[in-house]
Scaffold this active site. Structure first.
Site, PDB file in Angstrom:
ATOM      1  N   GLY A 254    -124.863 -24.540  17.861  1.00 21.27           N
ATOM      2  CA  GLY A 254    -125.597 -23.165  18.359  1.00 21.27           C
ATOM      3  C   GLY A 254    -125.422 -22.388  17.486  1.00 21.27           C
ATOM      4  N   SER A 255    -125.308 -20.832  18.002  1.00 20.26           N
ATOM      5  CA  SER A 255    -125.298 -19.784  17.124  1.00 20.26           C
ATOM      6  C   SER A 255    -124.069 -19.370  16.392  1.00 20.26           C
ATOM      7  CB  SER A 255    -125.792 -18.358  17.906  1.00 20.26           C
ATOM      8  OG  SER A 255    -124.780 -18.134  18.689  1.00 20.26           O
ATOM      9  N   THR A 256    -124.196 -19.054  15.343  1.00 16.34           N
ATOM     10  CA  THR A 256    -122.938 -18.659  14.519  1.00 16.34           C
ATOM     11  C   THR A 256    -122.148 -17.512  15.309  1.00 16.34           C
ATOM     12  OG1 THR A 256    -123.974 -19.128  12.265  1.00 16.34           O
ATOM     13  CG2 THR A 256    -122.211 -17.656  12.251  1.00 16.34           C
ATOM     14  N   GLU A 257    -122.619 -16.891  15.794  1.00 15.82           N
ATOM     15  CA  GLU A 257    -121.905 -15.768  16.849  1.00 15.82           C
ATOM     16  C   GLU A 257    -121.147 -16.407  17.891  1.00 15.82           C
ATOM     17  OE1 GLU A 257    -124.744 -13.672  19.093  1.00 15.82           O
ATOM     18  OE2 GLU A 257    -123.327 -12.571  20.060  1.00 15.82           O
ATOM     19  N   GLY A 259    -120.221 -19.660  17.956  1.00 13.46           N
ATOM     20  CA  GLY A 259    -119.310 -20.469  17.042  1.00 13.46           C
ATOM     21  C   GLY A 259    -118.095 -19.845  16.675  1.00 13.46           C
ATOM     22  N   GLU A 276    -121.621 -26.759  14.538  1.00 10.55           N
ATOM     23  CA  GLU A 276    -122.980 -26.896  13.895  1.00 10.55           C
ATOM     24  C   GLU A 276    -123.615 -25.633  14.068  1.00 10.55           C
ATOM     25  OE1 GLU A 276    -126.320 -27.385  12.841  1.00 10.55           O
ATOM     26  OE2 GLU A 276    -126.643 -29.252  13.994  1.00 10.55           O
ATOM     27  N   CYS A 310    -132.278 -25.718  13.108  1.00 11.66           N
ATOM     28  CA  CYS A 310    -131.095 -25.042  12.458  1.00 11.66           C
ATOM     29  C   CYS A 310    -131.445 -25.099  10.950  1.00 11.66           C
ATOM     30  CB  CYS A 310    -129.666 -25.481  12.607  1.00 11.66           C
ATOM     31  SG  CYS A 310    -129.866 -27.404  12.727  1.00 11.66           S
ATOM     32  N   GLU A 407    -131.263 -15.486  10.869  1.00 12.12           N
ATOM     33  CA  GLU A 407    -131.990 -16.795  11.337  1.00 12.12           C
ATOM     34  C   GLU A 407    -132.935 -16.401  12.495  1.00 12.12           C
ATOM     35  OE1 GLU A 407    -129.526 -19.562  13.797  1.00 12.12           O
ATOM     36  OE2 GLU A 407    -130.761 -21.157  12.568  1.00 12.12           O
TER      37      GLU A 407
HETATM   38  P1  NAI Z   1    -126.059 -20.091  21.948  1.00 10.78           P
HETATM   39  O1  NAI Z   1    -125.231 -20.016  20.745  1.00 10.78           O
HETATM   40  O2  NAI Z   1    -125.653 -18.745  22.675  1.00 10.78           O
HETATM   41  O3  NAI Z   1    -126.155 -21.231  23.109  1.00 10.78           O
HETATM   42  C1  NAI Z   1    -125.747 -22.645  22.525  1.00 10.78           C
HETATM   43  C2  NAI Z   1    -124.827 -23.190  23.656  1.00 10.78           C
HETATM   44  O4  NAI Z   1    -123.660 -22.543  23.650  1.00 10.78           O
HETATM   45  C3  NAI Z   1    -125.393 -23.169  24.750  1.00 10.78           C
HETATM   46  O5  NAI Z   1    -125.240 -24.381  25.462  1.00 10.78           O
HETATM   47  C4  NAI Z   1    -124.770 -21.978  25.603  1.00 10.78           C
HETATM   48  O6  NAI Z   1    -124.998 -22.246  27.185  1.00 10.78           O
HETATM   49  C5  NAI Z   1    -123.486 -22.034  24.860  1.00 10.78           C
HETATM   50  N1  NAI Z   1    -122.761 -21.019  25.004  1.00 10.78           N
HETATM   51  C6  NAI Z   1    -123.309 -19.492  25.006  1.00 10.78           C
HETATM   52  N2  NAI Z   1    -122.198 -18.579  24.881  1.00 10.78           N
HETATM   53  C7  NAI Z   1    -120.932 -19.413  24.965  1.00 10.78           C
HETATM   54  C8  NAI Z   1    -119.539 -18.753  25.014  1.00 10.78           C
HETATM   55  N3  NAI Z   1    -119.268 -17.556  25.036  1.00 10.78           N
HETATM   56  N4  NAI Z   1    -118.536 -19.809  25.210  1.00 10.78           N
HETATM   57  C9  NAI Z   1    -119.081 -21.179  25.053  1.00 10.78           C
HETATM   58  N5  NAI Z   1    -120.374 -21.474  24.904  1.00 10.78           N
HETATM   59  C10 NAI Z   1    -121.304 -20.526  25.228  1.00 10.78           C
HETATM   60  O7  NAI Z   1    -127.537 -19.835  21.495  1.00 10.78           O
HETATM   61  P2  NAI Z   1    -128.852 -19.155  22.264  1.00 10.78           P
HETATM   62  O8  NAI Z   1    -128.407 -17.917  22.920  1.00 10.78           O
HETATM   63  O9  NAI Z   1    -129.453 -20.137  23.073  1.00 10.78           O
HETATM   64  O10 NAI Z   1    -129.679 -18.979  20.790  1.00 10.78           O
HETATM   65  C11 NAI Z   1    -129.528 -17.827  20.066  1.00 10.78           C
HETATM   66  C12 NAI Z   1    -129.691 -18.153  18.766  1.00 10.78           C
HETATM   67  O11 NAI Z   1    -128.854 -18.994  18.185  1.00 10.78           O
HETATM   68  C13 NAI Z   1    -131.184 -18.682  18.322  1.00 10.78           C
HETATM   69  O12 NAI Z   1    -132.241 -17.903  18.381  1.00 10.78           O
HETATM   70  C14 NAI Z   1    -130.823 -19.271  17.212  1.00 10.78           C
HETATM   71  O13 NAI Z   1    -131.037 -18.482  16.150  1.00 10.78           O
HETATM   72  C15 NAI Z   1    -129.408 -19.968  17.214  1.00 10.78           C
HETATM   73  N6  NAI Z   1    -129.347 -21.148  17.557  1.00 10.78           N
HETATM   74  C16 NAI Z   1    -129.125 -22.146  16.714  1.00 10.78           C
HETATM   75  C17 NAI Z   1    -129.002 -23.356  16.953  1.00 10.78           C
HETATM   76  C18 NAI Z   1    -128.598 -24.440  16.011  1.00 10.78           C
HETATM   77  O14 NAI Z   1    -129.137 -25.589  16.076  1.00 10.78           O
HETATM   78  N7  NAI Z   1    -127.818 -24.079  15.069  1.00 10.78           N
HETATM   79  C19 NAI Z   1    -129.382 -23.921  18.220  1.00 10.78           C
HETATM   80  C20 NAI Z   1    -129.771 -22.845  19.307  1.00 10.78           C
HETATM   81  C21 NAI Z   1    -129.692 -21.417  18.819  1.00 10.78           C
END
Ligand code: NAI
Ligand code: MG
Length: 505
Positions: A254-257, A259, A276, A310, A407
């Protein structure tokens, strides 16, 4: 580019509509159950913005129950006593079942995520099936070593020394929405092959195919508790999983933030962490590149999956001698893409996954324009129903602009010219980012290609292509794009730990 169809005219398979009609529950210890709170949340179809399903909203209590079930399944019952061959056969069976139900899964994925059905059928499903088969093969090939030791202070001793490669234990897996099933497969495959047990937290935007996959686990014959699925939101369900004291490892995409948040949450019990994360991957076209290859490749590098990858090639560098041809070519490719609902067979690009993502991407385009970038094609939302954003080509960007640094995760590419083919200079520019997930290089000069491959700080470098994936090929990030590698045999390292056994004879 045609207008976005407002009336959707397609037939959804009967099993898909049946699946959507019923409230979807959590999978805990082999049983489908409501969330402890009884709460549910809606799932939206990105092509229409309408609600297509209701899913249980798991929270800390549910995560606790799921972890308990995963712990029990890891330590007792059939799973820890299975032979590697039996484990491998179960994973293979899962792949077979997925293949038998390919069309149903493809439709479900498209309705949930928005991507074209043609892509779900040709990419998401086959890649997921292949990943499970690849990992099924590894189940019987995970082994330690025998090691000849010397021990200077025991000159007369004789030893028999070996290592065991053991499963890391209960793993929490938190996945995103861009490839919902495939991200589940990347995570589940190696965890199952190594004998771990799992609590999976799908993305709140796209929980459906993971839940359907849970049903196939039962059908394949996995013991209860090996896979538990808790749907819910990041803070409600993801956070308690990441900090859970009885989880041995957390794997996140997911997002670096987020992560970074997960990494901090993992410190309580020092669970292992693999990540990742995001990217801002460069695609570099040298003056001697075969443009008939390079142009469609760099266009698909950014527009495939609507840029929600990503490793999307979101920074495109073209030598000044080919710059105009590259910009024109990529813009022509962008205009050829039929933007429409994923279920329409004519669709080349569907809607973005959510209202939030659409707003974010449009915000980036606007920020680029306000900083002086120019739109060649695209530049905004299409229609007023669903989350459609036009494939967009920006020029006149500079390295400091937000659109070049951050990104975007949408169909937006920034094209910049470079002056000479000096590889160190262009490599430095390509590396001028905190990310390091992937890169592609287009040239007909072998020596330039491989010199660039060494200089680029990224986990994957493609030469004369972009977005080539295989279950056997490790994928992951340098720098802030992550920790560890998924797929390939490297993925097994993330799910095993090494025990040294020293027998003094
Ligand atoms: P996100 O990183 O918030 O979500 C990804 C996963 O993490 C989801 O299952 C979400 O429920 C979970 N999550 C969110 N906050 C969490 C926390 N505090 N503790 C544990 N799990 C948590 O990403 P989001 O908000 O869907 O998308 C935001 C941006 O992130 C996108 O615009 C993109 O730039 C990036 N992103 C990158 C991805 C990649 O493949 N590297 C995939 C999805 C998003
Ligand atoms: Mg988020």
């Amino acid at each position: 580019m045609g207008e976005v169809a407002t009336v959707l005219d397609y037939t959804v398979q009967e099993p898909v509509s049946a699946f959507l009609t019923k409230k979807r529950q959590l999978l805990i210890d082999g049983k489908w159950v409501d969330a402890a709170s009884k709460k549910t949340f809606p799932v939206y179809e990105p092509a229409t913005g309408e609600v297509i399903a209701h899913v249980a909203e798991g929270e800390k209590k549910d995560i606790d129950l799921a972890v308990k079930a995963a712990r029990k399944a890891f330590e007792s019952g059939p799973w820890p006593n299975m032979t590697p061959s039996q484990r491998g056969r179960l994973i293979w069976k899962l792949a077979d079942l997925l293949e038998e139900n390919l069309e149903e899964f493809a439709q479900l994925e498209t309705l949930d995520n928005g991507k074209p059905l043609t892509v779900s059928r040709a990419a998401d499903l086959p890649l997921s099936i292949d990943l499970f088969r690849y990992m099924a093969g590894w189940a019987t090939k995970i082994s330690g070593e025998t090691i000849p030791i010397s021990v200077p202070y025991m000159p007369d001793a004789e030893f028999h020394v070996y290592t065991l490669r053991e499963p890391v234990g209960v793993v929490g897996q938190i996945i995103p929405w861009n490839f919902p099933l495939l991200m589940a497969a990347w995570k589940l495959g190696p965890a199952l092959a190594t004998g771990c047990t799992i609590v999976l937290k799908p993305a709140e935007q796209t929980p459906l195919t993971a839940l359907r996959l849970g049903e196939l686990f039962e059908e394949a014959g996995f013991p209860p508790g090996v896979l538990n699925i808790v749907t819910g939101f990041g803070e409600g369900a993801g956070a308690p999983l990441a900090e859970h004291p009885d989880v041995d490892k957390v794997a996140f995409t997911g997002s670096t933030e987020v992560g970074k948040i997960i990494t901090k949450a993992a410190t309580g019990n020092l669970k292992k962490v693999s990540l990742e994360l995001g990217g801002k991957s460069p695609a570099i076209v040298f003056s001697d590149a075969d443009l008939a290859v390079a142009v469609p490749a760099v266009a698909s590098a950014i527009f495939f999956n609507h840029g929600q990858c990503c490793c999307a090639g979101s920074r495109l560098y073209a030598h000044k001698s080919v710059f105009d041809k590259v910009v024109d070519g990529v813009s022509a490719e962008a205009q050829k893409i039929g933007l429409g609902p994923g279920m329409d067979p004519a669709t080349g690009m569907g809607p973005l996954v959510s209202q939030e993502q659409m707003t974010k991407v449009i915000g980036y385009i606007d920020s680029g324009l306000s900083e002086g970038a120019k739109v060649v094609v695209g530049g905004g939302r299409k229609g007023n129903k669903g989350y459609f954003v036009e494939p967009t080509v920006l020029v006149d960007t500079t390295p400091q602009m937000q659109v070049v640094q951050e990104e975007i995760f949408g169909p937006v590419v920034c094209v910049e010219p470079f002056d000479d083919d000096g590889i160190d200079r262009i490599a430095a520019e390509a590396n001028n980012t905190s990310f390091g997930l992937a890169a592609s290089i287009f040239t007909s000069n072998l020596s330039v290609a491989h010199k660039m491959a060494r200089r680029i700080q990224a986990g994957t470098v493609w030469i004369n292509s972009h977005n080539v994936f295989d279950a056997a090929l490790p994928f992951g990030g340098y720098k802030q794009s992550g920790w560890g590698r998924e797929m390939g045999k490297e993925a097994l390292d993330l799910y095993t730990q090494v025990k040294s056994v020293v027998a003094t004879l």
